[in-house]
Design a protein around this motif. Structure first.
Motif, PDB file in Angstrom:
ATOM      1  N   ALA A  32      62.139   4.736  20.484  1.00  0.00           N
ATOM      2  CA  ALA A  32      63.430   5.416  20.367  1.00  0.00           C
ATOM      3  C   ALA A  32      64.073   5.642  21.738  1.00  0.00           C
ATOM      4  CB  ALA A  32      63.263   6.738  19.629  1.00  0.00           C
ATOM      5  N   ASP A  33      63.258   5.771  22.768  1.00  0.00           N
ATOM      6  CA  ASP A  33      63.767   5.951  24.127  1.00  0.00           C
ATOM      7  C   ASP A  33      64.518   4.689  24.568  1.00  0.00           C
ATOM      8  OD1 ASP A  33      63.387   7.505  26.884  1.00  0.00           O
ATOM      9  OD2 ASP A  33      63.032   5.372  27.250  1.00  0.00           O
ATOM     10  N   THR A  34      65.731   4.858  25.042  1.00  0.00           N
ATOM     11  CA  THR A  34      66.599   3.723  25.368  1.00  0.00           C
ATOM     12  C   THR A  34      65.993   2.794  26.421  1.00  0.00           C
ATOM     13  OG1 THR A  34      68.496   5.115  24.886  1.00  0.00           O
ATOM     14  CG2 THR A  34      68.935   3.074  26.059  1.00  0.00           C
ATOM     15  N   GLU A  35      65.452   3.350  27.484  1.00  0.00           N
ATOM     16  CA  GLU A  35      64.861   2.512  28.537  1.00  0.00           C
ATOM     17  C   GLU A  35      63.663   1.737  28.024  1.00  0.00           C
ATOM     18  OE1 GLU A  35      63.993   4.039  32.472  1.00  0.00           O
ATOM     19  OE2 GLU A  35      65.807   5.271  32.390  1.00  0.00           O
ATOM     20  N   GLU A  36      62.795   2.420  27.281  1.00  0.00           N
ATOM     21  CA  GLU A  36      61.600   1.759  26.739  1.00  0.00           C
ATOM     22  C   GLU A  36      61.994   0.691  25.727  1.00  0.00           C
ATOM     23  OE1 GLU A  36      58.679   5.635  27.254  1.00  0.00           O
ATOM     24  OE2 GLU A  36      59.436   5.142  25.262  1.00  0.00           O
ATOM     25  N   SER A  37      62.988   1.000  24.921  1.00  0.00           N
ATOM     26  CA  SER A  37      63.485   0.049  23.927  1.00  0.00           C
ATOM     27  C   SER A  37      64.048  -1.195  24.594  1.00  0.00           C
ATOM     28  CB  SER A  37      64.556   0.716  23.071  1.00  0.00           C
ATOM     29  OG  SER A  37      65.139  -0.213  22.193  1.00  0.00           O
ATOM     30  N   SER A  38      64.832  -0.998  25.626  1.00  0.00           N
ATOM     31  CA  SER A  38      65.441  -2.100  26.361  1.00  0.00           C
ATOM     32  C   SER A  38      64.373  -3.026  26.941  1.00  0.00           C
ATOM     33  CB  SER A  38      66.330  -1.549  27.470  1.00  0.00           C
ATOM     34  OG  SER A  38      66.886  -2.586  28.211  1.00  0.00           O
ATOM     35  N   LYS A  39      63.367  -2.454  27.565  1.00  0.00           N
ATOM     36  CA  LYS A  39      62.268  -3.234  28.149  1.00  0.00           C
ATOM     37  C   LYS A  39      61.524  -4.006  27.058  1.00  0.00           C
ATOM     38  CE  LYS A  39      59.023  -4.416  31.163  1.00  0.00           C
ATOM     39  NZ  LYS A  39      59.080  -5.842  31.440  1.00  0.00           N
ATOM     40  N   ILE A  41      62.649  -4.980  24.063  1.00  0.00           N
ATOM     41  CA  ILE A  41      63.491  -6.042  23.511  1.00  0.00           C
ATOM     42  C   ILE A  41      63.580  -7.216  24.489  1.00  0.00           C
ATOM     43  CG2 ILE A  41      65.869  -6.648  22.861  1.00  0.00           C
ATOM     44  CD1 ILE A  41      66.020  -3.829  21.552  1.00  0.00           C
ATOM     45  N   GLN A  42      63.658  -6.911  25.787  1.00  0.00           N
ATOM     46  CA  GLN A  42      63.669  -7.975  26.807  1.00  0.00           C
ATOM     47  C   GLN A  42      62.414  -8.826  26.698  1.00  0.00           C
ATOM     48  OE1 GLN A  42      63.947  -6.235  30.683  1.00  0.00           O
ATOM     49  NE2 GLN A  42      66.090  -6.803  30.933  1.00  0.00           N
ATOM     50  N   ASP A  43      61.263  -8.176  26.676  1.00  0.00           N
ATOM     51  CA  ASP A  43      59.991  -8.902  26.607  1.00  0.00           C
ATOM     52  C   ASP A  43      59.852  -9.626  25.272  1.00  0.00           C
ATOM     53  OD1 ASP A  43      59.509  -7.903  29.112  1.00  0.00           O
ATOM     54  OD2 ASP A  43      57.943  -6.512  28.492  1.00  0.00           O
ATOM     55  N   ASP A  49      57.030 -14.675  19.106  1.00  0.00           N
ATOM     56  CA  ASP A  49      55.804 -14.968  18.367  1.00  0.00           C
ATOM     57  C   ASP A  49      54.579 -14.251  18.941  1.00  0.00           C
ATOM     58  OD1 ASP A  49      57.275 -16.570  16.700  1.00  0.00           O
ATOM     59  OD2 ASP A  49      56.716 -18.444  17.697  1.00  0.00           O
ATOM     60  N   ASP A  50      54.689 -13.765  20.164  1.00  0.00           N
ATOM     61  CA  ASP A  50      53.574 -13.047  20.793  1.00  0.00           C
ATOM     62  C   ASP A  50      53.528 -11.567  20.390  1.00  0.00           C
ATOM     63  OD1 ASP A  50      53.001 -15.406  22.024  1.00  0.00           O
ATOM     64  OD2 ASP A  50      53.476 -14.748  24.053  1.00  0.00           O
ATOM     65  N   PHE A  51      54.511 -11.110  19.611  1.00  0.00           N
ATOM     66  CA  PHE A  51      54.621  -9.696  19.268  1.00  0.00           C
ATOM     67  C   PHE A  51      54.404  -9.471  17.774  1.00  0.00           C
ATOM     68  CE2 PHE A  51      56.685 -10.043  23.285  1.00  0.00           C
ATOM     69  CZ  PHE A  51      56.521  -8.809  23.897  1.00  0.00           C
ATOM     70  N   CYS A  56      55.066  -2.548  19.862  1.00  0.00           N
ATOM     71  CA  CYS A  56      55.993  -1.573  20.448  1.00  0.00           C
ATOM     72  C   CYS A  56      55.275  -0.305  20.912  1.00  0.00           C
ATOM     73  CB  CYS A  56      57.098  -1.216  19.455  1.00  0.00           C
ATOM     74  SG  CYS A  56      56.507  -0.448  17.941  1.00  0.00           S
ATOM     75  N   LYS A  57      54.094  -0.043  20.362  1.00  0.00           N
ATOM     76  CA  LYS A  57      53.364   1.179  20.738  1.00  0.00           C
ATOM     77  C   LYS A  57      53.026   1.197  22.225  1.00  0.00           C
ATOM     78  CE  LYS A  57      51.183   2.157  16.300  1.00  0.00           C
ATOM     79  NZ  LYS A  57      49.883   2.327  15.620  1.00  0.00           N
ATOM     80  N   LYS A  58      52.784   0.023  22.805  1.00  0.00           N
ATOM     81  CA  LYS A  58      52.441  -0.067  24.228  1.00  0.00           C
ATOM     82  C   LYS A  58      53.614   0.330  25.119  1.00  0.00           C
ATOM     83  CE  LYS A  58      50.080  -4.166  23.182  1.00  0.00           C
ATOM     84  NZ  LYS A  58      50.059  -5.576  23.451  1.00  0.00           N
ATOM     85  N   TYR A  59      54.818   0.249  24.583  1.00  0.00           N
ATOM     86  CA  TYR A  59      56.023   0.527  25.362  1.00  0.00           C
ATOM     87  C   TYR A  59      56.517   1.960  25.166  1.00  0.00           C
ATOM     88  CZ  TYR A  59      56.452  -4.510  26.105  1.00  0.00           C
ATOM     89  OH  TYR A  59      56.234  -5.809  26.474  1.00  0.00           O
ATOM     90  N   CYS A  60      55.932   2.675  24.220  1.00  0.00           N
ATOM     91  CA  CYS A  60      56.469   3.972  23.804  1.00  0.00           C
ATOM     92  C   CYS A  60      55.658   5.131  24.389  1.00  0.00           C
ATOM     93  CB  CYS A  60      56.477   4.040  22.279  1.00  0.00           C
ATOM     94  SG  CYS A  60      57.340   5.478  21.648  1.00  0.00           S
TER      95      CYS A  60
END
Length: 77
Positions: A32-39, A41-43, A49-51, A56-60
């Motif tokens: 939900a955090d905009t910065e984490e979400s942006s990162k 989505i970029q990756d 296919d790698d996701f 997403c838990k690793k980014y949150c």
């Protein structure tokens, strides 16, 4: 929303989505955090296919998620 809620929401969205939507859009769970979400989505966009849903838990950092959809970019080879 918590991860389990986001997962249920995504499953429901996929059930209701038209086939053309599924072909044209990614429907994914993101922090939900905009910065984490942006990162995330970029990756994700580099190698979808790698996701999987739990990637997403690793980014949150705060266990708050949302479900988003965005256009699949046409790959140029």
């Amino acid at each position: 929303m918590k991860y389990s809620e986001a997962l249920a929401y995504k499953k429901e969205a996929l059930k209701k989505a038209d086939e053309s939507v599924l072909k044209s859009y990614h429907i994914i769970i993101v922090p939900a955090d905009t910065e984490e979400s942006s990162k995330y989505i970029q990756d994700f966009s580099k190698k979808p296919d790698d996701f999987n849903d739990s990637s997403c838990k690793k980014y949150c950092s705060n266990d708050e998620y949302e479900v988003v959809s965005f256009n699949k970019e046409e790959e140029s080879h």
